[in-house]
Design a protein around this motif. Sequence first.
Motif, short mmCIF file in Angstrom:
data_model
loop_
_atom_site.label_atom_id
_atom_site.label_comp_id
_atom_site.label_asym_id
_atom_site.label_seq_id
_atom_site.Cartn_x
_atom_site.Cartn_y
_atom_site.Cartn_z
N ASN A 148 48.66 20.04 66.95
CA ASN A 148 49.25 18.94 66.18
C ASN A 148 48.65 18.86 64.77
N ARG A 149 47.33 19.06 64.66
CA ARG A 149 46.71 19.05 63.33
C ARG A 149 47.24 20.17 62.46
N LYS A 150 47.44 21.35 63.05
CA LYS A 150 47.98 22.48 62.29
C LYS A 150 49.40 22.19 61.81
N GLN A 151 50.24 21.61 62.69
CA GLN A 151 51.61 21.29 62.30
C GLN A 151 51.64 20.22 61.21
N GLU A 152 50.76 19.25 61.29
CA GLU A 152 50.70 18.23 60.24
C GLU A 152 50.30 18.83 58.90
N LYS A 153 49.37 19.79 58.93
CA LYS A 153 48.95 20.45 57.69
C LYS A 153 50.09 21.26 57.10
N LEU A 154 50.83 21.98 57.97
CA LEU A 154 51.97 22.77 57.46
C LEU A 154 53.06 21.85 56.90
N ALA A 155 53.22 20.68 57.49
CA ALA A 155 54.23 19.74 56.98
C ALA A 155 53.83 19.17 55.63
N ARG A 156 52.53 19.08 55.37
CA ARG A 156 52.07 18.54 54.08
C ARG A 156 52.10 19.57 52.96
N LEU A 157 52.14 20.86 53.30
CA LEU A 157 52.06 21.89 52.26
C LEU A 157 53.16 21.79 51.22
N PRO A 158 54.45 21.60 51.60
CA PRO A 158 55.49 21.52 50.55
C PRO A 158 55.29 20.35 49.59
#
Length: 290
Positions: A48-58
């Motif tokens: 979940n932390r990894k997915q949240e980080k990927l969602a913040r990248l854009p």
Amino acid sequence: FELLIIMLRLTTIACRRSSNVSMNGFRSLATYKEEKLAAKERRREAWNRKQEKLARLPERRKGRENRGMMRKAFREWHDKRRVYHEILDKLARRQGLDWKIRVAAVLERIPTKLAESPQWEEDYLELREYLDQFEGWDFPPELKIPDEEEEAVGGDDEEEEEIDDNIRNPHRRPDKRVFLALKDDNNNWEFPTVEVKEGQTLNEGAKQLIVNMFEADASILSMGNCPIGVYLDKYDNPADGYFGEKTFYMKLQIQEGLIKENDTNYGWPDRSEISESNHANSEKLYRYML
């Protein structure tokens, strides 16, 4: 004795239960399942932390769109140019042809006046000068600090001498760097260029070229032996054993001296005037190089 045996057995059972170890020395099934569930939960949290980080990248550069854009534009231009130069060098080696070495003298006149300060800085310095004159004063009660309208701060600013902005005037635009350049047949600004003689270094060739263009009392300072840029020009029809020309740009500075009036085709443009007068390829070369 029997009572002692019973107490020892009870102590052993309690210790095994507290350590979640079965009687045969292995973990119980319930403990194993609990650890598996805990490990699975840790993996789920990490996912979940990894997915949240990927969602913040854009959105990470939102509000900072221009960050790194100039560096990116330079790298795109420079990398393509470097690859093109490597290709030309390989073609020249395959054909067994040399490059004709030329040197361009980039003679610079450094600014003779500081750039104009922003308005807020001028206002601050004026206020600071006004307040400093009262520092350490012990005013009697019946006196007061004079108003700004009553107190004159300094004398009238001396009128600056208006400088002729003629392109041939080496003292034009004293707050900017200007460079000695010549007009070519296409009315573009180009730096003085000469072919390097055998046994002569790039620095020596550039300095000799400039010295010959100025009066005997001119003071020319070389800024080093490393070129600030290079330009490759391939001949359409290689002649005299040369594949093309390699022009190296050497930077120099003028401290004092006047140019000879033999040629009226020279001028002292600044960086923007030089880059804007040339075609797209040279425009970027001069803009980044200067």
